[in-house]
Motif scaffolding. Structure first.
Motif, PDB file in Angstrom:
ATOM      1  N   GLU A  10       0.835  -1.203   0.000  1.00  0.00           N
ATOM      2  CA  GLU A  10       0.000   0.000   0.000  1.00  0.00           C
ATOM      3  C   GLU A  10       0.872   1.257   0.000  1.00  0.00           C
ATOM      4  O   GLU A  10       0.563   2.247  -0.670  1.00  0.00           O
ATOM      5  CB  GLU A  10      -0.927   0.013   1.214  1.00  0.00           C
ATOM      6  CG  GLU A  10      -2.032  -1.027   1.180  1.00  0.00           C
ATOM      7  CD  GLU A  10      -1.545  -2.430   1.517  1.00  0.00           C
ATOM      8  OE1 GLU A  10      -0.400  -2.565   2.021  1.00  0.00           O
ATOM      9  OE2 GLU A  10      -2.289  -3.397   1.277  1.00  0.00           O
ATOM     10  N   ASP A  11       1.985   1.195   0.733  1.00  0.00           N
ATOM     11  CA  ASP A  11       2.908   2.331   0.776  1.00  0.00           C
ATOM     12  C   ASP A  11       3.551   2.567  -0.585  1.00  0.00           C
ATOM     13  O   ASP A  11       3.745   3.715  -1.009  1.00  0.00           O
ATOM     14  CB  ASP A  11       4.001   2.089   1.823  1.00  0.00           C
ATOM     15  CG  ASP A  11       3.460   2.075   3.243  1.00  0.00           C
ATOM     16  OD1 ASP A  11       2.378   2.640   3.466  1.00  0.00           O
ATOM     17  OD2 ASP A  11       4.129   1.491   4.119  1.00  0.00           O
ATOM     18  N   VAL A  12       3.898   1.475  -1.265  1.00  0.00           N
ATOM     19  CA  VAL A  12       4.498   1.593  -2.596  1.00  0.00           C
ATOM     20  C   VAL A  12       3.508   2.211  -3.569  1.00  0.00           C
ATOM     21  O   VAL A  12       3.852   3.099  -4.358  1.00  0.00           O
ATOM     22  CB  VAL A  12       4.961   0.207  -3.108  1.00  0.00           C
ATOM     23  CG1 VAL A  12       5.325   0.277  -4.593  1.00  0.00           C
ATOM     24  CG2 VAL A  12       6.146  -0.289  -2.300  1.00  0.00           C
ATOM     25  N   LYS A  13       2.264   1.750  -3.526  1.00  0.00           N
ATOM     26  CA  LYS A  13       1.222   2.305  -4.397  1.00  0.00           C
ATOM     27  C   LYS A  13       1.033   3.800  -4.121  1.00  0.00           C
ATOM     28  O   LYS A  13       0.919   4.610  -5.060  1.00  0.00           O
ATOM     29  CB  LYS A  13      -0.096   1.565  -4.136  1.00  0.00           C
ATOM     30  CG  LYS A  13      -1.321   2.126  -4.881  1.00  0.00           C
ATOM     31  CD  LYS A  13      -1.214   1.898  -6.364  1.00  0.00           C
ATOM     32  CE  LYS A  13      -2.561   2.091  -7.079  1.00  0.00           C
ATOM     33  NZ  LYS A  13      -3.177   3.403  -6.847  1.00  0.00           N
ATOM     34  N   LYS A  14       1.036   4.177  -2.867  1.00  0.00           N
ATOM     35  CA  LYS A  14       0.880   5.588  -2.493  1.00  0.00           C
ATOM     36  C   LYS A  14       2.063   6.413  -2.982  1.00  0.00           C
ATOM     37  O   LYS A  14       1.899   7.512  -3.513  1.00  0.00           O
ATOM     38  CB  LYS A  14       0.745   5.705  -0.970  1.00  0.00           C
ATOM     39  CG  LYS A  14       0.524   7.134  -0.480  1.00  0.00           C
ATOM     40  CD  LYS A  14       0.375   7.181   1.029  1.00  0.00           C
ATOM     41  CE  LYS A  14       0.173   8.613   1.515  1.00  0.00           C
ATOM     42  NZ  LYS A  14       0.066   8.672   3.004  1.00  0.00           N
ATOM     43  N   TRP A  62       4.253  10.335  -6.659  1.00  0.00           N
ATOM     44  CA  TRP A  62       5.303  10.671  -7.614  1.00  0.00           C
ATOM     45  C   TRP A  62       4.701  11.129  -8.936  1.00  0.00           C
ATOM     46  O   TRP A  62       5.113  12.136  -9.514  1.00  0.00           O
ATOM     47  CB  TRP A  62       6.205   9.461  -7.841  1.00  0.00           C
ATOM     48  CG  TRP A  62       7.197   9.647  -8.950  1.00  0.00           C
ATOM     49  CD1 TRP A  62       7.022   9.384 -10.271  1.00  0.00           C
ATOM     50  CD2 TRP A  62       8.528  10.162  -8.825  1.00  0.00           C
ATOM     51  NE1 TRP A  62       8.146   9.684 -10.980  1.00  0.00           N
ATOM     52  CE2 TRP A  62       9.092  10.171 -10.124  1.00  0.00           C
ATOM     53  CE3 TRP A  62       9.288  10.593  -7.751  1.00  0.00           C
ATOM     54  CZ2 TRP A  62      10.388  10.609 -10.366  1.00  0.00           C
ATOM     55  CZ3 TRP A  62      10.587  11.027  -8.001  1.00  0.00           C
ATOM     56  CH2 TRP A  62      11.124  11.032  -9.287  1.00  0.00           C
ATOM     57  N   LEU A  63       3.721  10.378  -9.422  1.00  0.00           N
ATOM     58  CA  LEU A  63       3.095  10.712 -10.698  1.00  0.00           C
ATOM     59  C   LEU A  63       2.317  12.020 -10.621  1.00  0.00           C
ATOM     60  O   LEU A  63       2.256  12.768 -11.594  1.00  0.00           O
ATOM     61  CB  LEU A  63       2.175   9.566 -11.133  1.00  0.00           C
ATOM     62  CG  LEU A  63       2.883   8.265 -11.502  1.00  0.00           C
ATOM     63  CD1 LEU A  63       1.868   7.172 -11.799  1.00  0.00           C
ATOM     64  CD2 LEU A  63       3.800   8.472 -12.695  1.00  0.00           C
ATOM     65  N   ALA A  64       1.714  12.276  -9.463  1.00  0.00           N
ATOM     66  CA  ALA A  64       0.979  13.529  -9.289  1.00  0.00           C
ATOM     67  C   ALA A  64       1.951  14.698  -9.232  1.00  0.00           C
ATOM     68  O   ALA A  64       1.696  15.774  -9.778  1.00  0.00           O
ATOM     69  CB  ALA A  64       0.146  13.476  -8.016  1.00  0.00           C
ATOM     70  N   GLY A  65       3.112  14.457  -8.584  1.00  0.00           N
ATOM     71  CA  GLY A  65       4.152  15.475  -8.489  1.00  0.00           C
ATOM     72  C   GLY A  65       3.816  16.543  -7.461  1.00  0.00           C
ATOM     73  O   GLY A  65       2.651  16.765  -7.116  1.00  0.00           O
ATOM     74  N   PRO A  66       4.839  17.226  -6.958  1.00  0.00           N
ATOM     75  CA  PRO A  66       4.624  18.295  -5.982  1.00  0.00           C
ATOM     76  C   PRO A  66       4.101  19.559  -6.662  1.00  0.00           C
ATOM     77  O   PRO A  66       4.158  19.676  -7.894  1.00  0.00           O
ATOM     78  CB  PRO A  66       6.031  18.534  -5.419  1.00  0.00           C
ATOM     79  CG  PRO A  66       6.922  18.206  -6.576  1.00  0.00           C
ATOM     80  CD  PRO A  66       6.261  17.050  -7.280  1.00  0.00           C
ATOM     81  N   LYS A  67       3.590  20.475  -5.872  1.00  0.00           N
ATOM     82  CA  LYS A  67       3.174  21.754  -6.432  1.00  0.00           C
ATOM     83  C   LYS A  67       4.430  22.489  -6.901  1.00  0.00           C
ATOM     84  O   LYS A  67       5.423  22.575  -6.184  1.00  0.00           O
ATOM     85  CB  LYS A  67       2.430  22.583  -5.372  1.00  0.00           C
ATOM     86  CG  LYS A  67       1.078  21.991  -4.995  1.00  0.00           C
ATOM     87  CD  LYS A  67       0.357  22.890  -3.999  1.00  0.00           C
ATOM     88  CE  LYS A  67      -1.013  22.300  -3.655  1.00  0.00           C
ATOM     89  NZ  LYS A  67      -1.744  23.146  -2.675  1.00  0.00           N
ATOM     90  N   LEU A  68       4.384  23.011  -8.110  1.00  0.00           N
ATOM     91  CA  LEU A  68       5.569  23.606  -8.709  1.00  0.00           C
ATOM     92  C   LEU A  68       5.617  25.118  -8.544  1.00  0.00           C
ATOM     93  O   LEU A  68       4.592  25.792  -8.534  1.00  0.00           O
ATOM     94  CB  LEU A  68       5.610  23.273 -10.208  1.00  0.00           C
ATOM     95  CG  LEU A  68       5.630  21.786 -10.572  1.00  0.00           C
ATOM     96  CD1 LEU A  68       5.549  21.637 -12.089  1.00  0.00           C
ATOM     97  CD2 LEU A  68       6.871  21.118 -10.036  1.00  0.00           C
ATOM     98  N   LYS A  69       6.843  25.609  -8.395  1.00  0.00           N
ATOM     99  CA  LYS A  69       7.047  27.048  -8.392  1.00  0.00           C
ATOM    100  C   LYS A  69       7.102  27.501  -9.845  1.00  0.00           C
ATOM    101  O   LYS A  69       7.305  26.709 -10.756  1.00  0.00           O
ATOM    102  CB  LYS A  69       8.368  27.388  -7.689  1.00  0.00           C
ATOM    103  CG  LYS A  69       8.404  26.977  -6.225  1.00  0.00           C
ATOM    104  CD  LYS A  69       9.757  27.278  -5.621  1.00  0.00           C
ATOM    105  CE  LYS A  69       9.813  26.816  -4.165  1.00  0.00           C
ATOM    106  NZ  LYS A  69      11.147  27.059  -3.549  1.00  0.00           N
ATOM    107  N   GLU A  70       6.949  28.795 -10.067  1.00  0.00           N
ATOM    108  CA  GLU A  70       6.939  29.316 -11.428  1.00  0.00           C
ATOM    109  C   GLU A  70       8.261  28.991 -12.136  1.00  0.00           C
ATOM    110  O   GLU A  70       9.344  29.246 -11.601  1.00  0.00           O
ATOM    111  CB  GLU A  70       6.719  30.834 -11.408  1.00  0.00           C
ATOM    112  CG  GLU A  70       6.563  31.421 -12.796  1.00  0.00           C
ATOM    113  CD  GLU A  70       6.240  32.907 -12.756  1.00  0.00           C
ATOM    114  OE1 GLU A  70       6.256  33.535 -13.823  1.00  0.00           O
ATOM    115  OE2 GLU A  70       5.990  33.423 -11.655  1.00  0.00           O
ATOM    116  N   GLY A  71       8.165  28.398 -13.305  1.00  0.00           N
ATOM    117  CA  GLY A  71       9.359  28.073 -14.077  1.00  0.00           C
ATOM    118  C   GLY A  71       9.996  26.744 -13.718  1.00  0.00           C
ATOM    119  O   GLY A  71      10.935  26.294 -14.381  1.00  0.00           O
TER     120      GLY A  71
END
Length: 224
Positions: free
Chosen positions: A173-177, A182-191
């Motif tokens: 379950e941890d691997v799936k999460k 990872w695929l969703a990715g973190p919120k990105l800063k401009e650029g």
């Protein structure tokens, strides 16, 4: 060809793995490019017959649970197996004749082999085994397996951050999460580049020649 055979013999002589590896070879791949057959020639794995039950972990798309470090002990005692087939002929695979004690899904990774370089999830037999070993906690064995191929280090390099993340999980379950985050990715800063864009940049870095070609094209456009 003689040099390749000598090199293969040297690699075979240095082959020792902490866990048993195996594959079902369906004969769909080009023998000269088949990574599974090469590993078999080097003595890294054994071949299984269709309908022959494997006592360890089997990587298969029919599984409902992801491979994880929770499989460490089972893989050590009974091994890891994969189906060696062509991605273009998955419908021809007799999945009902492939049996294992613990079917598992391999989490998201990027291929580095010459046929499907840069494509998500389209791994070769060797990459699938190495990815599975790394995820389960056998990072050194995974690298050793990939060292059997000239391009093998590229697979580890491309996926290293993600492989380390998977190997630090506790359960499927941890691997799936971790995969989904990872695929969703973190919120990105401009650029800031997305992870997918960073991977593409690693796969296909911009070259000076391409830059100069673009400049020439721009000059041509200006002349027109």
């Amino acid at each position: 060809e003689e040099e390749e055979e000598e090199e293969e013999q040297k690699r075979k002589a240095n082959t020792t793995f902490p866990v048993p590896l195996a594959m079902w070879d369906l004969g769909q791949c080009d023998p000269k490019r088949c990574t599974g057959r090469k590993l078999h020639r080097l003595g890294c794995l054994k071949e299984l017959r269709l309908s022959q039950r494997f006592p360890g972990v089997v990587l298969t798309p029919d599984a409902t649970e992801h491979l994880s470090p929770a499989d460490y002990d089972l893989i050590r005692s009974d091994g890891l197996a994969v189906v060696d087939c062509s991605w273009n002929r998955l419908e021809d695979v007799p999945w009902n004749k492939i049996h294992g004690a613990a079917p598992r899904l391999l989490p998201w990774m990027v291929a580095a082999n010459g046929v499907n370089y840069g494509k998500a999830c389209k791994l070769s037999c060797a990459e699938a085994l190495a990815g599975g070993l790394y995820c389960a906690g056998y990072g050194d064995a995974a690298k050793q397996l990939m060292n059997k191929f000239k391009w093998g280090h590229g697979f580890i390099t491309l996926n290293e951050e993600l492989l380390e993340t998977y190997s630090e999980c506790a359960t499927a379950e941890d691997v799936k999460k971790a995969q989904d985050e990872w695929l969703a990715g973190p919120k990105l800063k401009e650029g800031e580049l997305t992870r997918e864009e960073r991977i593409q940049q690693m796969l296909f870095p911009p070259s000076d020649s391409s830059s100069s070609e673009e400049e020439e094209e721009e000059e041509e456009d200006d002349d027109e």
